[in-house]
Design an enzyme around this catalytic site. Structure first.
Site, PDB file in Angstrom:
ATOM      1  N   ASN A 140     -10.416  36.430  -2.691  1.00 60.31           N
ATOM      2  CA  ASN A 140     -10.345  34.981  -2.541  1.00 60.31           C
ATOM      3  C   ASN A 140     -10.977  34.301  -3.743  1.00 60.31           C
ATOM      4  O   ASN A 140     -11.955  34.792  -4.300  1.00 60.31           O
ATOM      5  CB  ASN A 140     -11.062  34.531  -1.265  1.00 60.31           C
ATOM      6  CG  ASN A 140     -10.749  33.080  -0.983  1.00 60.31           C
ATOM      7  OD1 ASN A 140      -9.631  32.750  -0.606  1.00 60.31           O
ATOM      8  ND2 ASN A 140     -11.714  32.192  -1.217  1.00 60.31           N
ATOM      9  N   GLU A 203      -5.727  33.526  -5.006  1.00 58.42           N
ATOM     10  CA  GLU A 203      -5.401  32.318  -5.769  1.00 58.42           C
ATOM     11  C   GLU A 203      -5.206  32.625  -7.252  1.00 58.42           C
ATOM     12  O   GLU A 203      -4.573  31.843  -7.967  1.00 58.42           O
ATOM     13  CB  GLU A 203      -6.502  31.266  -5.571  1.00 58.42           C
ATOM     14  CG  GLU A 203      -6.543  30.630  -4.185  1.00 58.42           C
ATOM     15  CD  GLU A 203      -7.232  31.467  -3.102  1.00 58.42           C
ATOM     16  OE1 GLU A 203      -7.684  32.597  -3.415  1.00 58.42           O
ATOM     17  OE2 GLU A 203      -7.304  31.000  -1.952  1.00 58.42           O
ATOM     18  N   ASP A 252     -19.916  13.756  -1.937  1.00 56.50           N
ATOM     19  CA  ASP A 252     -18.645  14.472  -1.811  1.00 56.50           C
ATOM     20  C   ASP A 252     -17.468  13.526  -2.099  1.00 56.50           C
ATOM     21  O   ASP A 252     -17.652  12.439  -2.618  1.00 56.50           O
ATOM     22  CB  ASP A 252     -18.551  15.145  -0.430  1.00 56.50           C
ATOM     23  CG  ASP A 252     -17.781  16.465  -0.509  1.00 56.50           C
ATOM     24  OD1 ASP A 252     -16.659  16.459  -1.067  1.00 56.50           O
ATOM     25  OD2 ASP A 252     -18.275  17.488  -0.048  1.00 56.50           O
TER      26      ASP A 252
END
Ligand code: MN
Length: 447
Positions: A140, A203, A252
């Site tokens: 990952n 990915e 964020d």
């Protein structure tokens, strides 16, 4: 096809500015980045207290994302869908530019920025974290914020997704999880790492497809993990199985402070980097953060809505909607139910989505005034509005229930009804002539 060659190509096109004034990595760089996010990419050459240069706003505009992938606006979704469907795993090589320097870790030498007033401290925010399952069969690659704790420790925010799952599995078997952390990689690698293919799909394969087979990886020396061979900087380490520390607050995507939580610790075992590595900074809550996170979701929405409506023209996870919570979708409508189906398909494709506006294809989804005009002239709230209560949404939204993740979602059908004559809804045009255009041109020059 490296970070460095991409910066060079921006420079050659006049889309990068070098800043040689002395500047602090505490607030000052972040402030300049936030004020100039619409402009060219930036390289800060003289960072107070540090030897290395800092690059910022690298892909803070859609235009630069398209340039990085060498595609036009309309081809982007198709290129990315193709990469998701048919990833190609990169070649593994023994040596690469990132191995030019190999050393004991000292994270305090890295010019990590402190971004906002109430942030917990200096954060590494453009870190691509790669890890494999213990048997090496699942890989990952994802982006995580990393709080610098000391010379060789970082706190990592692990949202319960794929990397978290790998870490938990290792932990349950009594092991730490090896990670390779790459900073300063080509934007295609960032974009791939920001997308969410099913667990088990690396990915890196998607990134390599986006880079037309030009991504190469090498194996870290002190841990079982693979990283791009031409990254600017690589941190090798382990997410410890038995240690957690307070992590946050940090701003964020919404531009609000995410709360402090207990999060795992990474022990960094080794560092490797290119000669005079360029450190990549990424402003939390800035346009680049929103684009990298949002674009893969736009692709998912585009694909999902395409299954229920014959023609989807464009999808915009708008900047005002934090690149995450609001979608504007333009379609070519065939029947009056199409827009509502499009709304439902969009919610299904992106779980955090909160508000959706569907417009006709003559409306520019990137132009807020144009979207508002569609709302003003094509929308009736009693018929064209869908409200879904108590549904799972984003915990980043401070107006939602941030504990349960429950929120209320709203869909707006701002397309023209087919039951009324189209002529009544069309934007009126004045026929232009060549002479009128010339007069405008000369008036513009004289003013
Ligand atoms: Mn994944």
């Amino acid at each position: 096809m490296s970070f460095r060659t991409f910066l060079k190509s921006l420079e050659n096109r006049g889309d990068l500015i070098k800043v040689n004034e002395r500047i602090s990595p505490k607030f000052e760089i972040a402030y300049v980045m936030s004020r100039l996010a619409d402009g060219p990419a930036l390289i800060f050459e003289s960072v107070e207290g540090f030897k290395n240069e800092v690059a910022g706003n690298v892909v803070s505009t859609r235009r630069r994302v398209y340039a990085a992938l060498n595609v036009s606006n309309s081809a982007l979704y198709k290129t990315m869908i193709e990469a998701y469907r048919d990833p190609v795993y990169p070649k593994i090589v023994d040596d690469g530019p990132v191995m030019e320097n190999v050393r004991e870790p000292n994270l305090l030498e890295i010019p990590a920025l402190t971004h906002y007033e109430r942030d917990a401290g200096p954060y590494i925010t453009a870190a691509v974290v790669a890890a494999r399952s213990l048997d090496g069969r699942i890989e990952n690659v994802s982006i995580h914020r990393l709080l610098v704790l000391d010379k060789n420790h970082l706190a990592i925010r692990l949202v319960p997704r794929h990397l978290h799952k790998l870490w938990e599995t290792a932990k349950n078997e009594g092991y730490d999880l090896d990670v390779g952390i790459a900073i300063g990689v080509h934007p295609a690698v960032m974009l791939a790492a920001a997308s969410s293919p099913p667990f088990g799909v690396s990915e890196f394969g998607i990134a390599n497809k986006l880079l037309k087979g030009n991504l190469k990886l090498l194996k870290c020396k002190s841990v079982e993990a693979y990283v791009p061979y031409d990254a600017e900087l690589v941190l090798e380490g382990k997410i410890l199985r038995d240690k957690e520390v307070p992590e946050g607050p940090l701003v964020d995507m919404t531009g609000t402070y995410d709360v402090q939580r207990m999060q795992p610790v990474i022990e960094v075992t080794r560092i490797m980097h290119r000669n005079n590595y360029i450190y990549q900074a990424l402003l939390p809550g800035g346009p680049e953060h929103r684009l990298l996170m949002g674009l893969p979701r736009e692709v998912a929405i585009y694909e999902s809505v395409s299954k229920v409506v014959p023609t989807v023209k464009a999808v915009n996870l708008s900047e005002g909607g934090c690149g995450w919570l609001h979608a504007v979708i333009s379609i070519e409508k065939q029947t009056d139910g199409d827009a509502k189906n499009a709304i439902l398909a969009a919610f299904a494709a992106h779980g955090s989505l909160k508000h959706v506006i569907v417009v006709d294809s003559d409306i520019d989804v990137y132009e807020p005034k144009s979207v508002e005009w569609a709302l003003a002239t094509r929308f009736q709230a009693d018929e064209d509005l869908i409200i879904i209560r108590n549904v799972r949404g984003s915990t980043l939204d401070p107006s939602a229930d941030q504990q349960s993740g429950l929120t209320t979602k709203l869909g707006v059908d701002a397309t023209m009804p087919l039951s009324k004559p189209k002529g009544g809804f069309e934007k009126a045009q004045i026929p232009p002539t060549e002479r009128a255009e010339k007069i405008i041109e000369s008036l513009k020059q004289s003013s």
